[in-house]
Design a protein around this motif. Structure first.
Motif, mmCIF file in Angstrom:
data_model
loop_
_atom_site.group_PDB
_atom_site.id
_atom_site.type_symbol
_atom_site.label_atom_id
_atom_site.label_comp_id
_atom_site.label_asym_id
_atom_site.label_seq_id
_atom_site.Cartn_x
_atom_site.Cartn_y
_atom_site.Cartn_z
ATOM 1 N N TYR A 309 3.110 -2.644 9.103
ATOM 2 C CA TYR A 309 3.628 -3.594 8.468
ATOM 3 C C TYR A 309 3.033 -3.531 6.889
ATOM 4 O O TYR A 309 3.482 -4.587 6.147
ATOM 5 C CB TYR A 309 2.784 -4.945 9.061
ATOM 6 C CG TYR A 309 3.033 -5.163 10.524
ATOM 7 C CD1 TYR A 309 4.308 -5.227 10.930
ATOM 8 C CD2 TYR A 309 1.897 -4.967 11.412
ATOM 9 C CE1 TYR A 309 4.438 -5.493 12.365
ATOM 10 C CE2 TYR A 309 2.407 -5.356 12.862
ATOM 11 C CZ TYR A 309 3.513 -5.256 13.062
ATOM 12 O OH TYR A 309 3.691 -5.551 14.620
ATOM 13 N N ALA A 310 2.410 -2.752 6.560
ATOM 14 C CA ALA A 310 1.835 -2.491 5.325
ATOM 15 C C ALA A 310 2.973 -2.338 4.067
ATOM 16 O O ALA A 310 3.239 -3.129 3.163
ATOM 17 C CB ALA A 310 1.134 -1.349 4.953
ATOM 18 N N LEU A 311 4.044 -1.564 4.250
ATOM 19 C CA LEU A 311 5.072 -1.409 3.430
ATOM 20 C C LEU A 311 5.970 -2.570 3.374
ATOM 21 O O LEU A 311 6.435 -2.975 1.928
ATOM 22 C CB LEU A 311 6.033 0.015 3.968
ATOM 23 C CG LEU A 311 7.017 0.567 2.801
ATOM 24 C CD1 LEU A 311 5.917 1.211 1.547
ATOM 25 C CD2 LEU A 311 7.809 1.532 3.223
ATOM 26 N N PRO A 312 6.480 -3.134 4.376
ATOM 27 C CA PRO A 312 7.188 -4.486 4.354
ATOM 28 C C PRO A 312 6.412 -5.568 3.583
ATOM 29 O O PRO A 312 7.087 -6.147 2.789
ATOM 30 C CB PRO A 312 7.437 -4.828 5.729
ATOM 31 C CG PRO A 312 7.366 -3.831 6.608
ATOM 32 C CD PRO A 312 6.554 -2.843 5.572
ATOM 33 N N ALA A 313 5.208 -5.597 3.950
ATOM 34 C CA ALA A 313 4.176 -6.624 3.047
ATOM 35 C C ALA A 313 4.110 -6.451 1.441
ATOM 36 O O ALA A 313 4.261 -7.309 0.815
ATOM 37 C CB ALA A 313 2.972 -6.632 3.622
ATOM 38 N N TYR A 314 4.030 -4.898 1.428
ATOM 39 C CA TYR A 314 4.024 -4.489 0.002
ATOM 40 C C TYR A 314 5.446 -5.042 -0.925
ATOM 41 O O TYR A 314 5.227 -5.634 -2.003
ATOM 42 C CB TYR A 314 3.978 -3.059 -0.188
ATOM 43 C CG TYR A 314 3.909 -2.511 -1.511
ATOM 44 C CD1 TYR A 314 3.006 -2.461 -2.447
ATOM 45 C CD2 TYR A 314 5.063 -2.057 -2.057
ATOM 46 C CE1 TYR A 314 2.796 -2.012 -3.907
ATOM 47 C CE2 TYR A 314 5.071 -1.566 -3.209
ATOM 48 C CZ TYR A 314 4.145 -1.467 -4.166
ATOM 49 O OH TYR A 314 4.163 -0.994 -5.411
ATOM 50 N N TYR A 315 6.358 -4.879 -0.299
ATOM 51 C CA TYR A 315 7.731 -4.828 -0.954
ATOM 52 C C TYR A 315 8.050 -6.496 -0.829
ATOM 53 O O TYR A 315 9.198 -7.040 -1.137
ATOM 54 C CB TYR A 315 8.867 -4.277 -0.333
ATOM 55 C CG TYR A 315 8.696 -2.791 -0.681
ATOM 56 C CD1 TYR A 315 9.157 -2.625 -2.456
ATOM 57 C CD2 TYR A 315 8.348 -1.586 -0.286
ATOM 58 C CE1 TYR A 315 9.167 -1.613 -2.951
ATOM 59 C CE2 TYR A 315 8.310 -0.372 -1.087
ATOM 60 C CZ TYR A 315 8.649 -0.365 -2.273
ATOM 61 O OH TYR A 315 8.713 0.684 -2.977
ATOM 62 N N ILE A 316 7.299 -7.486 -0.561
ATOM 63 C CA ILE A 316 7.094 -8.928 -0.666
ATOM 64 C C ILE A 316 5.989 -9.162 -1.819
ATOM 65 O O ILE A 316 6.392 -9.826 -2.772
ATOM 66 C CB ILE A 316 6.843 -9.551 0.521
ATOM 67 C CG1 ILE A 316 7.895 -9.501 1.514
ATOM 68 C CG2 ILE A 316 6.714 -10.982 0.353
ATOM 69 C CD1 ILE A 316 7.981 -10.141 2.737
ATOM 70 N N VAL A 317 4.729 -8.696 -1.551
ATOM 71 C CA VAL A 317 3.979 -9.039 -2.563
ATOM 72 C C VAL A 317 4.039 -8.521 -3.956
ATOM 73 O O VAL A 317 3.995 -9.211 -5.024
ATOM 74 C CB VAL A 317 2.427 -8.462 -2.088
ATOM 75 C CG1 VAL A 317 1.622 -8.963 -3.035
ATOM 76 C CG2 VAL A 317 2.033 -9.371 -0.883
ATOM 77 N N ALA A 318 4.370 -7.312 -4.076
ATOM 78 C CA ALA A 318 4.595 -6.638 -5.397
ATOM 79 C C ALA A 318 5.710 -7.374 -6.110
ATOM 80 O O ALA A 318 5.686 -7.574 -7.243
ATOM 81 C CB ALA A 318 5.139 -5.006 -5.275
ATOM 82 N N PRO A 319 7.036 -7.236 -5.411
ATOM 83 C CA PRO A 319 8.226 -8.110 -6.340
ATOM 84 C C PRO A 319 7.898 -9.580 -6.739
ATOM 85 O O PRO A 319 8.399 -10.211 -7.621
ATOM 86 C CB PRO A 319 9.494 -7.923 -5.257
ATOM 87 C CG PRO A 319 8.826 -6.862 -4.342
ATOM 88 C CD PRO A 319 7.380 -6.784 -4.102
ATOM 89 N N ALA A 320 7.247 -10.272 -5.710
ATOM 90 C CA ALA A 320 6.875 -11.511 -6.069
ATOM 91 C C ALA A 320 5.939 -11.744 -7.267
ATOM 92 O O ALA A 320 6.311 -12.367 -8.212
ATOM 93 C CB ALA A 320 6.095 -12.223 -4.921
ATOM 94 N N GLU A 321 4.882 -10.722 -7.514
ATOM 95 C CA GLU A 321 4.366 -10.771 -8.727
ATOM 96 C C GLU A 321 4.846 -10.244 -9.964
ATOM 97 O O GLU A 321 4.897 -10.661 -11.111
ATOM 98 C CB GLU A 321 2.875 -10.167 -8.438
ATOM 99 C CG GLU A 321 1.925 -10.673 -7.392
ATOM 100 C CD GLU A 321 0.798 -9.767 -7.110
ATOM 101 O OE1 GLU A 321 0.385 -8.983 -7.830
ATOM 102 O OE2 GLU A 321 0.224 -9.979 -6.317
ATOM 103 N N ALA A 322 5.985 -9.348 -9.605
ATOM 104 C CA ALA A 322 6.627 -8.803 -10.850
ATOM 105 C C ALA A 322 7.780 -10.071 -11.369
ATOM 106 O O ALA A 322 7.825 -9.895 -12.642
ATOM 107 C CB ALA A 322 7.520 -7.777 -10.246
ATOM 108 N N SER A 323 8.161 -10.972 -10.441
ATOM 109 C CA SER A 323 9.112 -11.699 -10.975
ATOM 110 C C SER A 323 8.300 -12.879 -11.805
ATOM 111 O O SER A 323 9.028 -13.452 -12.788
ATOM 112 C CB SER A 323 9.903 -12.425 -9.702
ATOM 113 O OG SER A 323 9.263 -13.574 -9.343
ATOM 114 N N SER A 324 7.026 -13.035 -11.415
ATOM 115 C CA SER A 324 6.394 -13.960 -12.354
ATOM 116 C C SER A 324 5.954 -13.185 -13.761
ATOM 117 O O SER A 324 6.251 -13.789 -14.812
ATOM 118 C CB SER A 324 5.079 -14.428 -11.404
ATOM 119 O OG SER A 324 3.972 -14.949 -12.221
#
Length: 493
Positions: A309-324
């Motif tokens: 589940y690490a990779l899917p979680a990363y590709y939610i957390v990282a883009p969320a912070e990037a959009s901010s």
């Protein structure tokens, strides 16, 4: 005299101190090597004058009998994510083209204070978003490596592809990298060099262009474990300007290096035997276990059950912070401004971002904005943060049974440039072994191990407890000594 470009950080530092050669001779040699290697496209901007000025300062200090810093006389490449006073800093994006900071990032300032000089600003995936160094506005970086019998350009990995290419090609003895989800370790593995991502907070993030603030961490990339230990010591340290900086003393990692692993337990995570991993990678992993046993370590099985589940979680957390984080690029204060005739403020925002951001950056901003939007925040972002906590807990439990975790760095060796562009998901899978340690904020290192049948390097990864960079470096040194990896790319550039 020996070819100075074949020397690493330790040998250059020690040679300058001993008077075997001058810092200026070193800087001139590497400046010439950088100028001759333009076809790698590793540098966005070269700064030969900076390297020479730093070298002259070191030579003058030595002549006066002064104290020389840990990096004295060593010219390095600086990933173009670190703000450098008076030198263009772009994050490899059109939206920041021409931006010249009037301040210095904390990490780069620490390196200059330690006596290092700057050869130039290194190319990278735009805003550090990518695993192949093909998203840069300034063009792809080529790996100095080629498959046996082929001239096909290969990926140097990403996002720190300019850094890995420059170090592997011997046009820089070392370089800075940043690692958000594997961007130091994966390119190091692809190009047969060493790279360590320290514990989150060890190196200040102040003055580094932000991608995902809870994950980004600076680290060194060099040709040996010793060189990484020296450079990390110069880069690390508390910074009151960074609220996530660790208020801890910086150990002397170089002095404490020890490849004797007797009494240490090395954990092998069973979940890292993933489908799609190259057989050559699995074989090198087995070889690595034998090397660690030879160094005196006991090999134990551990479980990291939430790995999948690490990779899917990363590709939610990282883009969320990037959009901010990337919302600040609006054409108002700095960088690109695209103002269509007769348009208003919102039109300027839209036009500037449309022209300034690359496709991969836009993709991640869209994903991030979506998962943070009303109605989806709890379903995606909150869930991803819960998974992140579970991944960190898995590591905590595993470290009750072992001192360091040992795994492949990547599921495959380097691949040809352009071969994965059709499917972003396949590209994202490159980071499957690297992301879990990033989510947990742990120190992790890639060390070159073997060469595959195509003549390309393969790396192995060591993951340590929080703040235990020493344990990671020591295990890396044990592998380095036994692997005897001396392969280097045949010069074609």
């Amino acid at each position: 005299m020996t070819d100075l470009t074949q020397l690493g950080v330790k040998d250059i530092r020690d040679g300058v101190r001993a008077g075997d050669f001058t810092a200026r001779e070193v800087a001139e040699s590497f400046n010439a090597a950088v100028a001759a290697a333009a076809s790698l496209n590793a540098f966005i901007v070269t700064t030969p004058d900076h390297a020479l000025a730093a070298a002259d300062k070191v030579d003058a200090a030595r002549a006066a009998g002064g104290q020389l810093g840990a990096m004295a006389g060593v010219p390095i490449g600086m990933k173009d994510l670190f703000a450098t006073n008076g030198v263009q800093t772009t994050a490899a994006s059109h939206i920041l083209e021409g931006f010249t900071p009037r301040y210095e990032s904390t990490v780069s300032q620490k390196l200059w204070d330690a006596g290092a000089g700057m050869l130039g600003k290194l190319n990278l995936d735009q805003f550090a978003m990518g695993s192949s160094n093909e998203t840069s506005y300034f063009g792809n970086v080529s790996s100095p490596w080629r498959k046996s019998g082929s001239n096909q350009p290969m990926s140097p990995g990403g996002s720190s592809g300019g850094s890995s290419s420059a170090v592997a090609a011997r046009i820089a003895p070392a370089a800075t990298g940043t690692d958000t989800g594997g961007s130091i370790r994966q390119p190091a593995a692809f190009t047969g060099i060493c790279g360590i991502k320290p514990t989150y907070g060890r190196c200040s993030r102040w003055g580094i262009v932000a991608f995902a603030s809870s994950l980004d961490q600076a680290g060194p990339m060099a040709r040996s474990v010793e060189d990484c230990a020296i450079m990390l010591g110069a880069m690390a340290g508390f910074d009151p300007k960074d609220s996530t900086s660790l208020q801890m003393d910086v150990p002397d990692w170089e002095a404490a290096l020890n490849a004797d692993l007797r009494g240490k337990k090395v954990g092998i995570p069973r979940e890292y035997r993933m489908e799609g991993t190259d057989q050559a990678i699995l074989d090198s992993w087995e070889q690595g276990k034998a090397w660690l046993k030879d160094a005196g370590a006991e090999i134990v099985d551990v479980s990291l059950p939430h790995t999948k589940y690490a990779l899917p979680a990363y590709y939610i957390v990282a883009p969320a912070e990037a959009s901010s984080n990337l919302a600040r690029y609006d054409g108002v204060r700095y960088g690109l401004r695209d103002l269509p005739d007769g348009s208003g403020l919102q039109d300027m925002y839209a036009a500037t971002r449309a022209a300034g951001f690359g496709d991969e950056v836009k993709r991640r901003i869209l994903i991030g904005t979506y998962v943070l939007s009303a109605g989806f925040y709890d379903a995606y972002y909150t869930q991803a943060q819960k998974v992140r906590a579970l991944v960190a807990r898995d590591f905590e439990r595993a470290f009750q049974e072992c001192d360091v975790i040992f795994a492949p760095t990547t599921p495959t060796a380097s691949f040809p440039l352009g071969s994965m562009n059709e499917d972003p998901l396949t590209m994202y899978l490159n980071d499957v072994f690297a992301v879990p340690a990033s989510l947990a904020g742990l120190p992790a290192m890639s060390v070159p191990a073997t060469i595959n049948a195509d003549g390309l390097p393969l790396g192995l990864q060591l993951i340590g407890r929080p703040f235990d960079e020493q344990g990671v470096l020591n295990a890396g040194l044990a592998i380095q000594q036994r692997a005897g990896f001396t392969a280097k790319p045949e010069k074609w550039w």
